[in-house]
Design a protein around this motif. Structure first.
Motif, PDB file in Angstrom:
ATOM      1  N   GLY A  34     -11.564  -2.576  -0.268  1.00 52.55           N
ATOM      2  CA  GLY A  34     -11.053  -2.941  -1.601  1.00 52.55           C
ATOM      3  C   GLY A  34      -9.584  -3.309  -1.539  1.00 52.55           C
ATOM      4  O   GLY A  34      -9.168  -4.363  -2.045  1.00 52.55           O
ATOM      5  N   ASN A  35      -8.783  -2.466  -0.894  1.00 54.94           N
ATOM      6  CA  ASN A  35      -7.361  -2.794  -0.716  1.00 54.94           C
ATOM      7  C   ASN A  35      -7.234  -4.165  -0.039  1.00 54.94           C
ATOM      8  O   ASN A  35      -6.432  -4.997  -0.455  1.00 54.94           O
ATOM      9  CB  ASN A  35      -6.652  -1.779   0.190  1.00 54.94           C
ATOM     10  N   HIS A  51      -8.951   0.615   2.804  1.00 57.59           N
ATOM     11  CA  HIS A  51     -10.386   0.327   2.671  1.00 57.59           C
ATOM     12  C   HIS A  51     -10.561  -1.151   2.322  1.00 57.59           C
ATOM     13  O   HIS A  51      -9.574  -1.867   2.093  1.00 57.59           O
ATOM     14  CB  HIS A  51     -11.048   1.279   1.673  1.00 57.59           C
ATOM     15  N   ASN A  93      -8.602  -9.034  -8.958  1.00 58.77           N
ATOM     16  CA  ASN A  93      -9.643  -8.114  -9.430  1.00 58.77           C
ATOM     17  C   ASN A  93     -10.238  -7.276  -8.296  1.00 58.77           C
ATOM     18  O   ASN A  93      -9.996  -7.508  -7.126  1.00 58.77           O
ATOM     19  CB  ASN A  93     -10.726  -8.855 -10.214  1.00 58.77           C
ATOM     20  N   HIS A 151       5.039   8.206  -4.641  1.00 58.80           N
ATOM     21  CA  HIS A 151       3.759   7.960  -5.315  1.00 58.80           C
ATOM     22  C   HIS A 151       3.005   9.293  -5.386  1.00 58.80           C
ATOM     23  O   HIS A 151       2.491   9.781  -4.385  1.00 58.80           O
ATOM     24  CB  HIS A 151       2.962   6.924  -4.532  1.00 58.80           C
ATOM     25  N   ASP A 159      -5.684  -2.828 -11.279  1.00 59.90           N
ATOM     26  CA  ASP A 159      -5.483  -1.424 -11.662  1.00 59.90           C
ATOM     27  C   ASP A 159      -4.005  -1.032 -11.720  1.00 59.90           C
ATOM     28  O   ASP A 159      -3.680   0.068 -12.174  1.00 59.90           O
ATOM     29  CB  ASP A 159      -6.246  -0.493 -10.696  1.00 59.90           C
ATOM     30  N   LEU A 160      -3.128  -1.923 -11.276  1.00 58.11           N
ATOM     31  CA  LEU A 160      -1.698  -1.594 -11.325  1.00 58.11           C
ATOM     32  C   LEU A 160      -1.016  -2.106 -12.600  1.00 58.11           C
ATOM     33  O   LEU A 160       0.161  -1.825 -12.839  1.00 58.11           O
ATOM     34  CB  LEU A 160      -0.969  -2.178 -10.106  1.00 58.11           C
ATOM     35  N   LYS A 208     -15.796   0.697  -8.717  1.00 52.90           N
ATOM     36  CA  LYS A 208     -14.579   0.345  -7.978  1.00 52.90           C
ATOM     37  C   LYS A 208     -14.522   1.094  -6.640  1.00 52.90           C
ATOM     38  O   LYS A 208     -14.760   2.300  -6.607  1.00 52.90           O
ATOM     39  CB  LYS A 208     -13.357   0.715  -8.827  1.00 52.90           C
ATOM     40  N   MET A 209     -14.240   0.353  -5.567  1.00 57.05           N
ATOM     41  CA  MET A 209     -13.994   1.046  -4.293  1.00 57.05           C
ATOM     42  C   MET A 209     -12.716   1.819  -4.441  1.00 57.05           C
ATOM     43  O   MET A 209     -11.692   1.250  -4.821  1.00 57.05           O
ATOM     44  CB  MET A 209     -13.820   0.039  -3.155  1.00 57.05           C
ATOM     45  N   PRO A 238       0.814  -1.222   0.000  1.00 59.28           N
ATOM     46  CA  PRO A 238       0.000   0.000   0.000  1.00 59.28           C
ATOM     47  C   PRO A 238       0.845   1.269   0.000  1.00 59.28           C
ATOM     48  O   PRO A 238       2.002   1.241   0.406  1.00 59.28           O
ATOM     49  CB  PRO A 238      -0.739  -0.097   1.336  1.00 59.28           C
ATOM     50  N   THR A 239       0.242   2.353  -0.444  1.00 59.77           N
ATOM     51  CA  THR A 239       0.816   3.676  -0.239  1.00 59.77           C
ATOM     52  C   THR A 239       0.203   4.163   1.063  1.00 59.77           C
ATOM     53  O   THR A 239      -1.016   4.332   1.158  1.00 59.77           O
ATOM     54  CB  THR A 239       0.439   4.602  -1.413  1.00 59.77           C
ATOM     55  N   ARG A 242      -9.168  -6.663  -0.081  1.00 62.70           N
ATOM     56  CA  ARG A 242      -9.461  -7.798  -0.948  1.00 62.70           C
ATOM     57  C   ARG A 242      -8.201  -8.244  -1.693  1.00 62.70           C
ATOM     58  O   ARG A 242      -7.913  -9.436  -1.777  1.00 62.70           O
ATOM     59  CB  ARG A 242     -10.560  -7.461  -1.966  1.00 62.70           C
ATOM     60  N   THR A 243      -7.464  -7.290  -2.253  1.00 63.41           N
ATOM     61  CA  THR A 243      -6.255  -7.670  -2.995  1.00 63.41           C
ATOM     62  C   THR A 243      -5.268  -8.377  -2.076  1.00 63.41           C
ATOM     63  O   THR A 243      -4.698  -9.411  -2.441  1.00 63.41           O
ATOM     64  CB  THR A 243      -5.631  -6.422  -3.648  1.00 63.41           C
ATOM     65  N   LEU A 283     -12.797  -4.999  -5.837  1.00 58.84           N
ATOM     66  CA  LEU A 283     -14.022  -5.004  -5.050  1.00 58.84           C
ATOM     67  C   LEU A 283     -14.782  -3.741  -5.436  1.00 58.84           C
ATOM     68  O   LEU A 283     -14.195  -2.648  -5.470  1.00 58.84           O
ATOM     69  CB  LEU A 283     -13.674  -4.985  -3.560  1.00 58.84           C
TER      70      LEU A 283
HETATM   71  P1  AMP Z   1      -2.759   1.677  -3.169  1.00 59.74           P
HETATM   72  O1  AMP Z   1      -2.433   1.888  -1.714  1.00 59.74           O
HETATM   73  O2  AMP Z   1      -3.727   2.646  -3.703  1.00 59.74           O
HETATM   74  O3  AMP Z   1      -1.495   1.590  -4.007  1.00 59.74           O
HETATM   75  O4  AMP Z   1      -3.484   0.275  -3.262  1.00 59.74           O
HETATM   76  C1  AMP Z   1      -3.005  -0.884  -2.651  1.00 59.74           C
HETATM   77  C2  AMP Z   1      -3.531  -2.111  -3.358  1.00 59.74           C
HETATM   78  O5  AMP Z   1      -4.959  -2.166  -3.283  1.00 59.74           O
HETATM   79  C3  AMP Z   1      -3.172  -2.164  -4.848  1.00 59.74           C
HETATM   80  O6  AMP Z   1      -2.722  -3.478  -5.158  1.00 59.74           O
HETATM   81  C4  AMP Z   1      -4.474  -1.866  -5.541  1.00 59.74           C
HETATM   82  O7  AMP Z   1      -4.557  -2.503  -6.780  1.00 59.74           O
HETATM   83  C5  AMP Z   1      -5.473  -2.472  -4.563  1.00 59.74           C
HETATM   84  N1  AMP Z   1      -6.825  -1.900  -4.699  1.00 59.74           N
HETATM   85  C6  AMP Z   1      -7.194  -0.584  -4.720  1.00 59.74           C
HETATM   86  N2  AMP Z   1      -8.539  -0.464  -4.862  1.00 59.74           N
HETATM   87  C7  AMP Z   1      -9.033  -1.719  -4.902  1.00 59.74           C
HETATM   88  C8  AMP Z   1     -10.364  -2.284  -5.017  1.00 59.74           C
HETATM   89  N3  AMP Z   1     -11.440  -1.518  -5.111  1.00 59.74           N
HETATM   90  N4  AMP Z   1     -10.482  -3.636  -5.033  1.00 59.74           N
HETATM   91  C9  AMP Z   1      -9.389  -4.434  -4.924  1.00 59.74           C
HETATM   92  N5  AMP Z   1      -8.126  -3.970  -4.814  1.00 59.74           N
HETATM   93  C10 AMP Z   1      -7.945  -2.640  -4.785  1.00 59.74           C
END
Ligand code: AMP
Ligand code: ZN
Length: 499
Positions: free
Chosen positions: A49-50, A47, A282, A82, A253-254, A290-291, A40-41, A52-53, A284
């Motif tokens: 969504g994060n 949240h 994928n 970032h 999304d990455l 998308k969350m 994560p950043t 879930r990944t 959430l």
């Molecule tokens: P970030 O901190 O924004 O870089 O996100 C951390 C991780 O959460 C990354 O692998 C993103 O792809 C993932 N991510 C962000 N939003 C969602 C979402 N809605 N559902 C699943 N994974 C997500």
């Protein structure tokens, strides 16, 4: 115990985003796996969504370990570089938060790293083997930039360093992961503004010169500045896993531009492709979208655990939310809703109940109506098919039906089959899916508490027999002080808890 590793009898296939195919998985070094997942950043609370990944990759990590692979799992913490909107311009997400909240950037990083760990811990995720930070690897990032410049794939412009995408594409294939091609990208982009330091809009920053007000900055041969976001993952993955390693994962999304740029950087620096299997989890969604932190379309794990959100009818245990996510394949979009979570809760407790029933089944001389070894292999087949957890869960529910029937029909299973059924259920439910039986946990703790209090009652009785009333009163009073009441009766001493 058998010394033959489990993986040698299972045929694991992984969907490789790079080829678009499910491929038989063969690690570079037999028995060992290097896996990198973008972390994560840490500029805000995670949240759902994060989560879930990270839960998707926890399932993958757990199954690889279950197959007896030795896995080195590296997941970074992005604590610099970032920028807003994932662009090369704009403010650093962490710097911005620090400015707005009047904190040190490292206070922001610490706060949200702790939140991230705390939440993933609640979801029973296993921590990675190494969790490196971008700011801890500035020296290595500067070194790799020098190599990319020396190899002719980057240029210096006004104190910043950019990756030369067109030059790279002459000899390599920029866009192969995301299925884009450079000509289309060029045709679809606007002209660069006259202030831009880039030669072409597709070029991306390896090093950015810091504006005077930018707080997070380090000296480099080119300027006081900071590294590009894509570069940190190239540096930290190859430092700990080698120039080419087995698995690289992250959210869908990455894929572009982050992972596409990682491939380009790896090839430009080392002359070889960095990753054998690219895996993308994928999204959430909430109300079909998308969350995402930036749009505010989110639900937080804390809200799930407390029920404190108008879309929730009540609080849910972390394992229920985890089970809800694992009921979907990691490559499918999953839409969040209270109804879906409620349905998962019913399923989750049914599964836990069946595991409890396993202990009370009476065995017989033969097993009727259920082929346990065949079922066990089907569970493996589900997971071997690109970690297909929903199919695995369907198989587990086949067993639940049989278990519930066996409770009513005594003697429907042999001791040998019951042992195999029981160990397979437990290892898939607890070790592979990573679920926690909250009810069982509470009742096990109660058993331990009862044992400890019974011991104190015995010591008190002995003290009274020895006329050591000071000791017997002390035991009674100190237990009372922590809410445990002893009652002396004709049958002996019993206790109750004041809750
Ligand atoms: P970030 O901190 O924004 O870089 O996100 C951390 C991780 O959460 C990354 O692998 C993103 O792809 C993932 N991510 C962000 N939003 C969602 C979402 N809605 N559902 C699943 N994974 C997500
Ligand atoms: Zn990354």
């Amino acid at each position: 115990m058998s010394t033959v590793p489990l993986y040698s009898s299972q045929n694991l296939k992984i969907y490789n985003s790079l080829t678009g195919e499910k491929e038989t998985f063969t690690p570079i070094t037999e028995g060992n796996i290097g896996m990198y997942v973008c972390g994560p950043t840490v500029y805000s609370n995670v949240h759902l969504g994060n989560c879930r990944t990270f839960i998707s990759f926890d399932l993958i990590f757990r199954y690889l370990k279950h197959l007896d692979y030795k896995v080195r799992y590296v997941r970074n913490i992005t604590d610099a570089g970032h920028l807003e909107n994932d662009e090369d311009a704009g403010e650093d997400k962490i710097s911005k938060k620090a400015r707005v909240e009047q904190l040190e950037p490292m206070e922001v990083v610490q706060r949200y790293t702790l939140d991230f760990h705390n939440i993933l811990n609640k979801f029973n995720n296993i921590p990675p083997s190494i969790e490196p930070t971008a700011t801890g690897h500035i020296v290595e990032q500067i070194e790799i930039i020098k190599t990319i410049i020396d190899n002719g794939f980057a240029y210096i412009s006004n104190g910043s360093v950019y990756f030369d995408v067109q030059k790279f594409n002459e000899t390599n294939d920029y866009g192969k992961l995301s299925g884009r091609n450079l000509e289309d990208m060029i045709a679809n982009t606007r002209e660069l503004s006259s202030q831009s330091d880039k030669k072409n809009p597709q070029d991306f920053a390896l090093w950015k010169k810091a504006d005077p007000q930018h707080i997070m900055r380090w000296p480099s041969p080119w300027s006081d500045g900071f590294p590009g976001w894509h570069l940190e993952c190239t540096v930290m993955s190859t430092k700990y896993l080698g120039e080419t390693f087995d698995i690289h994962g992250g959210g869908m999304d990455l894929k572009f531009p982050h992972h596409e740029c990682e491939i380009a950087q790896g090839e430009a620096a080392c002359g070889k492709t960095p990753v054998n299997y690219w895996m993308h989890a994928n999204m959430l969604t909430l109300n079909g979208k998308k969350m995402s932190k930036s749009t505010g379309n989110i639900i937080s794990p804390a809200e799930i655990f407390s029920g404190d959100n108008s879309i929730l009818s009540k609080a849910y245990a972390p394992s229920v939310a985890r089970f809800f996510m694992l009921q979907a394949n990691y490559r499918s979009i999953l839409d969040f809703s209270n109804d879906a979570l409620e349905a998962s809760e019913k399923g989750f407790y049914k599964l836990m109940e069946a595991i409890k029933v396993l202990d009370s089944i009476t065995t017989g001389s033969s097993t009727t109506g259920f082929d346990v070894p065949k079922w066990r292999q089907e569970c493996y087949d589900a997971m071997n098919d690109d970690f297909n957890s929903p199919i695995l869960i369907a198989k587990l529910f086949d067993a639940v039906r049989f278990i519930n029937n066996s409770r009513d029909t005594k003697g429907a299973i042999t001791k040998e089959d019951l042992d195999l059924l029981s160990s397979t259920m437990r290892s898939f439910v607890f070790d592979v899916l990573g679920l926690v039986n909250t009810n069982t946990e509470a009742s096990e703790n109660n058993d331990k508490l009862s044992g400890a209090v019974e011991l104190l009652i015995k010591l008190r009785t002995e003290a009274r027999i020895n006329k050591d009333f000071a000791m017997s009163d002390q035991i009674r009073d100190e237990l009372a002080a922590i809410g445990i009441q002893l009652k002396d009766g004709r049958e002996g001493t019993s206790f109750s808890l004041n809750n």
